[in-house]
Scaffold this active site. Structure first.
Site, PDB file in Angstrom:
ATOM      1  N   SER A  62      43.804  57.490 -46.651  1.00 20.97           N
ATOM      2  CA  SER A  62      44.149  58.343 -45.516  1.00 20.97           C
ATOM      3  C   SER A  62      44.446  57.453 -44.313  1.00 20.97           C
ATOM      4  O   SER A  62      44.411  56.232 -44.426  1.00 20.97           O
ATOM      5  CB  SER A  62      43.043  59.335 -45.227  1.00 20.97           C
ATOM      6  OG  SER A  62      41.813  58.673 -45.186  1.00 20.97           O
ATOM      7  N   TYR A 113      57.182  58.361 -49.211  1.00 20.09           N
ATOM      8  CA  TYR A 113      56.904  57.411 -48.132  1.00 20.09           C
ATOM      9  C   TYR A 113      56.008  56.238 -48.503  1.00 20.09           C
ATOM     10  O   TYR A 113      55.829  55.332 -47.724  1.00 20.09           O
ATOM     11  CB  TYR A 113      56.358  58.117 -46.889  1.00 20.09           C
ATOM     12  CG  TYR A 113      55.178  59.052 -47.125  1.00 20.09           C
ATOM     13  CD1 TYR A 113      53.960  58.562 -47.581  1.00 20.09           C
ATOM     14  CD2 TYR A 113      55.289  60.415 -46.874  1.00 20.09           C
ATOM     15  CE1 TYR A 113      52.883  59.410 -47.793  1.00 20.09           C
ATOM     16  CE2 TYR A 113      54.214  61.268 -47.083  1.00 20.09           C
ATOM     17  CZ  TYR A 113      53.013  60.767 -47.544  1.00 20.09           C
ATOM     18  OH  TYR A 113      51.956  61.597 -47.755  1.00 20.09           O
ATOM     19  N   CYS A 133      15.298  64.813 -29.745  1.00 19.97           N
ATOM     20  CA  CYS A 133      13.924  65.297 -29.847  1.00 19.97           C
ATOM     21  C   CYS A 133      13.052  64.126 -30.276  1.00 19.97           C
ATOM     22  O   CYS A 133      13.393  63.389 -31.195  1.00 19.97           O
ATOM     23  CB  CYS A 133      13.886  66.411 -30.885  1.00 19.97           C
ATOM     24  SG  CYS A 133      12.245  66.725 -31.518  1.00 19.97           S
ATOM     25  N   ASP A 146      53.552  67.567 -42.386  1.00 15.42           N
ATOM     26  CA  ASP A 146      52.345  68.375 -42.549  1.00 15.42           C
ATOM     27  C   ASP A 146      52.433  69.199 -43.827  1.00 15.42           C
ATOM     28  O   ASP A 146      52.803  70.365 -43.820  1.00 15.42           O
ATOM     29  CB  ASP A 146      52.188  69.292 -41.325  1.00 15.42           C
ATOM     30  CG  ASP A 146      50.774  69.814 -41.200  1.00 15.42           C
ATOM     31  OD1 ASP A 146      49.901  69.371 -41.972  1.00 15.42           O
ATOM     32  OD2 ASP A 146      50.545  70.669 -40.326  1.00 15.42           O
ATOM     33  N   LYS A 151      49.091  61.191 -33.395  1.00 14.28           N
ATOM     34  CA  LYS A 151      49.144  62.649 -33.533  1.00 14.28           C
ATOM     35  C   LYS A 151      49.745  63.325 -32.297  1.00 14.28           C
ATOM     36  O   LYS A 151      49.585  62.841 -31.186  1.00 14.28           O
ATOM     37  CB  LYS A 151      47.733  63.204 -33.760  1.00 14.28           C
ATOM     38  CG  LYS A 151      47.031  62.651 -34.992  1.00 14.28           C
ATOM     39  CD  LYS A 151      47.637  63.131 -36.291  1.00 14.28           C
ATOM     40  CE  LYS A 151      47.176  64.505 -36.688  1.00 14.28           C
ATOM     41  NZ  LYS A 151      45.896  64.571 -37.337  1.00 14.28           N
ATOM     42  N   CYS A 156      10.595  72.291 -31.837  1.00 13.39           N
ATOM     43  CA  CYS A 156       9.193  71.854 -31.910  1.00 13.39           C
ATOM     44  C   CYS A 156       8.559  71.677 -30.529  1.00 13.39           C
ATOM     45  O   CYS A 156       7.357  71.431 -30.418  1.00 13.39           O
ATOM     46  CB  CYS A 156       9.068  70.566 -32.717  1.00 13.39           C
ATOM     47  SG  CYS A 156       9.674  69.114 -31.856  1.00 13.39           S
ATOM     48  N   GLU A 207      57.568  56.710 -38.861  1.00 17.53           N
ATOM     49  CA  GLU A 207      57.975  57.808 -39.748  1.00 17.53           C
ATOM     50  C   GLU A 207      57.330  59.109 -39.279  1.00 17.53           C
ATOM     51  O   GLU A 207      56.175  59.105 -38.889  1.00 17.53           O
ATOM     52  CB  GLU A 207      57.467  57.530 -41.185  1.00 17.53           C
ATOM     53  CG  GLU A 207      57.765  56.135 -41.685  1.00 17.53           C
ATOM     54  CD  GLU A 207      57.036  55.812 -43.001  1.00 17.53           C
ATOM     55  OE1 GLU A 207      56.458  56.721 -43.618  1.00 17.53           O
ATOM     56  OE2 GLU A 207      57.068  54.630 -43.382  1.00 17.53           O
ATOM     57  N   CYS A 235       8.780  67.434 -36.109  1.00 25.22           N
ATOM     58  CA  CYS A 235       9.802  68.421 -35.747  1.00 25.22           C
ATOM     59  C   CYS A 235      10.329  69.101 -37.008  1.00 25.22           C
ATOM     60  O   CYS A 235      10.933  68.467 -37.865  1.00 25.22           O
ATOM     61  CB  CYS A 235      10.954  67.776 -34.981  1.00 25.22           C
ATOM     62  SG  CYS A 235      12.252  68.973 -34.607  1.00 25.22           S
ATOM     63  N   LYS A 258      55.179  62.314 -39.423  1.00 25.41           N
ATOM     64  CA  LYS A 258      54.030  62.628 -40.272  1.00 25.41           C
ATOM     65  C   LYS A 258      54.184  64.070 -40.745  1.00 25.41           C
ATOM     66  O   LYS A 258      54.010  65.021 -39.978  1.00 25.41           O
ATOM     67  CB  LYS A 258      52.726  62.441 -39.506  1.00 25.41           C
ATOM     68  CG  LYS A 258      51.497  62.639 -40.373  1.00 25.41           C
ATOM     69  CD  LYS A 258      50.250  62.200 -39.640  1.00 25.41           C
ATOM     70  CE  LYS A 258      49.012  62.222 -40.524  1.00 25.41           C
ATOM     71  NZ  LYS A 258      48.693  63.518 -41.066  1.00 25.41           N
ATOM     72  N   CYS A 299      12.663  70.014 -27.067  1.00 24.21           N
ATOM     73  CA  CYS A 299      13.296  70.426 -28.320  1.00 24.21           C
ATOM     74  C   CYS A 299      13.081  71.925 -28.500  1.00 24.21           C
ATOM     75  O   CYS A 299      11.947  72.400 -28.439  1.00 24.21           O
ATOM     76  CB  CYS A 299      12.683  69.654 -29.485  1.00 24.21           C
ATOM     77  SG  CYS A 299      13.175  70.303 -31.089  1.00 24.21           S
ATOM     78  N   ASP A 310      46.055  82.273 -55.321  1.00 26.13           N
ATOM     79  CA  ASP A 310      44.889  81.455 -55.662  1.00 26.13           C
ATOM     80  C   ASP A 310      44.000  81.266 -54.454  1.00 26.13           C
ATOM     81  O   ASP A 310      42.783  81.339 -54.538  1.00 26.13           O
ATOM     82  CB  ASP A 310      45.344  80.072 -56.136  1.00 26.13           C
ATOM     83  CG  ASP A 310      45.664  80.105 -57.606  1.00 26.13           C
ATOM     84  OD1 ASP A 310      45.741  81.221 -58.151  1.00 26.13           O
ATOM     85  OD2 ASP A 310      45.830  79.026 -58.195  1.00 26.13           O
TER      86      ASP A 310
HETATM   87  S1  IVH Z   1      51.137  57.040 -45.531  1.00 26.02           S
HETATM   88  C1  IVH Z   1      48.422  54.287 -47.018  1.00 26.02           C
HETATM   89  N1  IVH Z   1      53.157  58.275 -44.428  1.00 26.02           N
HETATM   90  O1  IVH Z   1      49.081  62.008 -43.865  1.00 26.02           O
HETATM   91  C2  IVH Z   1      48.731  55.401 -46.165  1.00 26.02           C
HETATM   92  N2  IVH Z   1      51.205  59.552 -44.920  1.00 26.02           N
HETATM   93  O2  IVH Z   1      46.450  61.450 -42.709  1.00 26.02           O
HETATM   94  C3  IVH Z   1      48.913  56.652 -46.906  1.00 26.02           C
HETATM   95  N3  IVH Z   1      51.394  61.929 -44.399  1.00 26.02           N
HETATM   96  O3  IVH Z   1      47.303  61.740 -46.882  1.00 26.02           O
HETATM   97  C4  IVH Z   1      49.656  57.671 -46.204  1.00 26.02           C
HETATM   98  N4  IVH Z   1      53.451  61.853 -43.630  1.00 26.02           N
HETATM   99  O4  IVH Z   1      49.321  63.327 -46.801  1.00 26.02           O
HETATM  100  C5  IVH Z   1      51.902  58.388 -44.892  1.00 26.02           C
HETATM  101  N5  IVH Z   1      55.036  59.238 -43.506  1.00 26.02           N
HETATM  102  C6  IVH Z   1      53.802  59.361 -43.961  1.00 26.02           C
HETATM  103  C7  IVH Z   1      53.119  60.593 -43.986  1.00 26.02           C
HETATM  104  C8  IVH Z   1      51.813  60.644 -44.476  1.00 26.02           C
HETATM  105  C9  IVH Z   1      52.406  62.631 -43.890  1.00 26.02           C
HETATM  106  C10 IVH Z   1      50.061  62.472 -44.752  1.00 26.02           C
HETATM  107  C11 IVH Z   1      49.557  62.124 -46.129  1.00 26.02           C
HETATM  108  C12 IVH Z   1      48.251  61.414 -45.914  1.00 26.02           C
HETATM  109  C13 IVH Z   1      47.866  61.896 -44.567  1.00 26.02           C
HETATM  110  C14 IVH Z   1      46.938  60.922 -43.880  1.00 26.02           C
END
Ligand code: IVH
Length: 717
Positions: A91, A236, A442, A129, A324, A421, A125, A448, A127, A418, A42
């Site tokens: 997010s 999570y 500018c 990927d 990160k 312009c 926790e 412009c 994160k 610029c 896809d």
């Molecule tokens: S909590 C309310 N926990 O990271 C907060 N997210 O950058 C919602 N992700 O969209 C997310 N591990 O896809 C949470 N232990 C973790 C995570 C996690 C990976 C991802 C998730 C989210 C993105 C945000």
């Protein structure tokens, strides 16, 4: 597939490629629908269609009668039913250093009014990927599974998610009647390698990384394909839930485990910043051996009552942050520095790089931010540079390898005019701080062309008016030919179809000349003649423009291109004012700035930018001319009502149970408008000890006055 960027194609190359793409896509459609034997993924298929669309956008007149874009691809994202999330999928904000994690904890403390040395327990926790998914269980049975989509609306991929063995179809123990469990679908390195081996053996394209392959695998129309791939899931967080089984994030994770979910085994509860940072380093050192990709660590305030009080800003919770890992890096050559002029006049330097692969993605451009950054790096054309790419962020140049610098190179001189312009480009000095702005802008403003064109492009962009068929190339062409200067002119195009056809015909003739020249043929000096196809293009364009004469208020506000106002802020403002009339009245009011600032998520800078916009006469006039064409639809009232929704509230005096910031955020989350001053429009004044003039004002206007406790009782419902 040719990898030449679309903006580098000559029209001859574009025509050739459109021809190839039309045939290739038709062939894949046949294999997919008629033969039921697709030969590409896809993702690969989407890439073909995207490239086709991008070329068509640039070369509007080369669009073929048999173009794939005339057919809705059954594989396009329309293929799944949409799901509106009961609670938005949020997010996370990012932190890139230990200091930023410390600042996060500081913000949490300040918001909650805690002392500086008071500890806040968090869960830490990994994160993961992958891609997030929301699983809805009713009476313990999985009834729906969806992708995140844009956070508000995702896609229904229930049959596919059912094939993942980590996802229970029926929950163990005693689950709440309604429970949405959210987490990450991911692919282990082992499964990823095995899948790619199989793909290669079958002559199918291989995936770039485990995240792409997990995403490609769950978005298959045929669940048996998903089932044939090994996917995993970690739970999570949650969405809608009928009753809370715990009062902490930690407890929720334990509950998820009891219900039969996989919860990441490395999660830890931390009480101090030291513990948090130790956890981060520990995970970082284990990263390579985990067997699946993680891109950082997530910290979440453990107590759910505190999470609730903290709420969220825009799309990210105040109670969580993603710490990160450092981004991936690579070495390449800085071939050129190009200055782009944005819609606000900002001169943005873009590094053109010798293409290089960083973490599975080919990088050709990087941002250089501004002139100070170029000076700091002492980046010179021809230099070998180290670039870094983190997630979806635009790649950056980290440093220059001076040892590899070619002889005779000169420091880069940032233009003070610029490039479009020729107006002076200046760095404004902040009156209050006396500091020079980092960006050179500018000063051409309305004269412009670059700014005018960028504003128009922004106006018709996806989150704005989104006018089908009116892409960047056409805007440039129409602007060049004097047909477009401001948004209202777009609508005026519908009244001059002849002229538009003529411009298009001339453009086509010029393109075909260019093509002949590219092919080394003699020019033919024929006059551009309008053909039926131009009329067809104009007809479609007119219909698309007419279609957008009805527009929701939030899209209109976003399309205005006010500095600092993007999609989210525009929606926030639109929801507050609901109707165009109320919005315009609000913006003309004397206390406009104060009112804007009282909205959750809008700070002083944004409020000032909006007021500045409306203070400019020419903006107001251009807006009036635009509005003459439009029917602006009102925003729906907020779904949930609370005892204070729609009311204007003023806080005064000392609050003892919460900080001012929290009081304001909570009131706004419940649909109230928080104002800084008492007037006839005020509904409630919440007065703590020491309240002075505002309390007197309230009495004068006969406004209801509550103490903090009564207020809390009221909002508790
Ligand atoms: S909590 C309310 N926990 O990271 C907060 N997210 O950058 C919602 N992700 O969209 C997310 N591990 O896809 C949470 N232990 C973790 C995570 C996690 C990976 C991802 C998730 C989210 C993105 C945000």
């Amino acid at each position: 597939m040719t990898s030449k960027p679309v903006d580098k194609l000559t029209s001859a190359e574009a025509a050739k490629e459109l021809d190839r793409l039309a045939r290739e896509i038709a062939q894949h459609d046949r294999r997919y629908h008629a033969d039921d034997a697709p030969t590409i993924s896809d993702a690969e298929y989407d890439a073909l269609r995207l490239r086709n669309a991008a070329i068509e956008d640039r070369f509007a007149l080369l669009v073929r009668p048999d173009s794939p874009s005339h057919r809705i691809g059954a594989r396009a994202s329309e293929k799944f039913t949409k799901v509106i999330h009961a609670r938005p999928m949020l997010s996370l904000d990012n932190a890139f250093s230990d200091e930023e994690v410390g600042e996060f904890l500081g913000r949490v403390r300040r918001f909650l009014g805690l002392k500086e040395d008071e500890e806040i327990a968090v869960t830490a926790e990994p994160k993961i990927d992958g891609l997030s998914a929301s699983l809805r269980y009713e009476k313990g049975v999985l009834v729906q599974g969806a992708t995140r989509g844009d956070g508000q609306e995702g896609e229904d991929i229930t049959p596919n998610l059912r094939t993942i063995s980590d996802i229970p179809l029926r929950l163990k123990g005693k689950p709440p009647a309604v429970l949405e469990v959210r987490g990450e679908v991911y692919m282990t390195h082992k499964a990823f390698e095995a899948l790619n081996k199989r793909q290669a053996k079958d002559g199918k394209p291989v995936y770039a990384n485990p995240r792409n392959s997990a995403a490609g695998s769950v978005r298959q129309l045929d669940p048996s394909i998903t089932a044939s791939r090994t996917l995993n899931f970690f739970a999570y967080t949650w969405g809608e839930i009928s009753e809370m089984p715990s009062r902490t994030q930690w407890g929720m994770l334990e509950k998820f485990r009891d219900l039969g979910f996989a919860v990441n085994p490395l999660v830890k509860r931390c009480e101090t910043l030291d513990q948090i940072l130790k956890f981060y380093r520990d995970i970082e050192s284990k990263r390579a051996k985990l067997g699946y990709d993680i891109d950082g660590v997530v910290y979440k305030v453990d107590r759910l009552d505190l999470q609730e009080r903290l709420g969220f800003v825009s799309r990210s919770p105040r109670w969580a942050i993603a710490h990160k890992f450092p981004a991936e890096q690579a070495e390449t050559v800085l071939e050129d520095i190009e200055i782009q002029v944005g819609r606000t006049g900002k001169l943005a330097p873009v590094a053109r790089l010798k293409p290089v692969t960083v973490g599975g993605v080919v990088v050709r451009n990087a941002t250089l931010h501004n002139e100070d950054e170029i000076a700091r790096l002492d980046a010179r054309i021809g230099d070998t540079v180290v670039i870094q790419r983190a997630g979806d962020v635009i790649p950056q140049i980290l440093k220059v390898l001076v040892d590899k610098r070619p002889r005779g190179s000169k420091p880069y001189k940032f233009p003070d005019k610029c490039p479009v312009c020729g107006s002076h480009a200046v760095r404004e000095v902040d009156e209050k701080t006396g500091k020079q702005d980092v960006d050179r802008r500018c000063t051409g403003g309305l004269i412009c062309d670059a700014q005018t064109v960028e504003r128009l492009k922004y106006f018709v962009a996806r989150d704005g008016f989104d006018i089908e068929g009116l892409g960047g190339t056409m805007i440039e062409l129409f602007h060049d030919k004097g047909l477009l200067k401001e948004p209202a002119d777009i609508f005026a195009l519908t009244e001059k179809p002849e002229k538009v056809s003529k411009v298009l015909a001339e453009h086509r003739a010029a393109l075909s000349e260019e093509r002949r020249a590219a092919e080394g043929k003699e020019p033919v000096k024929t006059k551009a003649k309008k053909e039926d196809r131009e009329d067809k293009v104009v007809e479609n364009l007119t219909a698309a423009i007419e279609h957008r004469r009805t527009i929701p208020l939030d899209r209109l506000i976003n399309a205005l291109g006010i500095r600092h106002v993007g999609e989210t802020t525009a929606r926030l403002i639109a929801r507050q004012y609901r109707t165009l009339a109320a919005f315009l009245k609000g913006m003309k009011a004397e206390n406009a700035r104060e009112e804007l600032e009282s909205l959750e998520g809008i700070g002083g800078i944004v409020a000032e930018a909006i007021c500045d916009f409306f203070d400019e006469k020419h903006n107001v006039k251009a807006l009036d001319r635009l509005l003459a064409w439009l029917d602006v639809t009102a925003m729906a009232a907020p779904a949930k009502s609370s005892p204070v929704s729609g009311k204007t509230v003023v806080f005064t005096g000392t609050l003892e149970k919460m900080t001012r910031q929290e009081a304001k955020a909570r009131a706004e989350a419940l649909g109230a408008k928080v104002s800084g001053s008492v007037s006839v429009k005020t509904d409630i004044v919440v007065a703590g000890p020491g309240a002075g003039s505002k309390l007197a004002e309230a009495k004068k206007h006969n406004v209801e006055v509550l103490d903090e406790d009564s207020w809390l009782k009221l909002i508790a419902g």
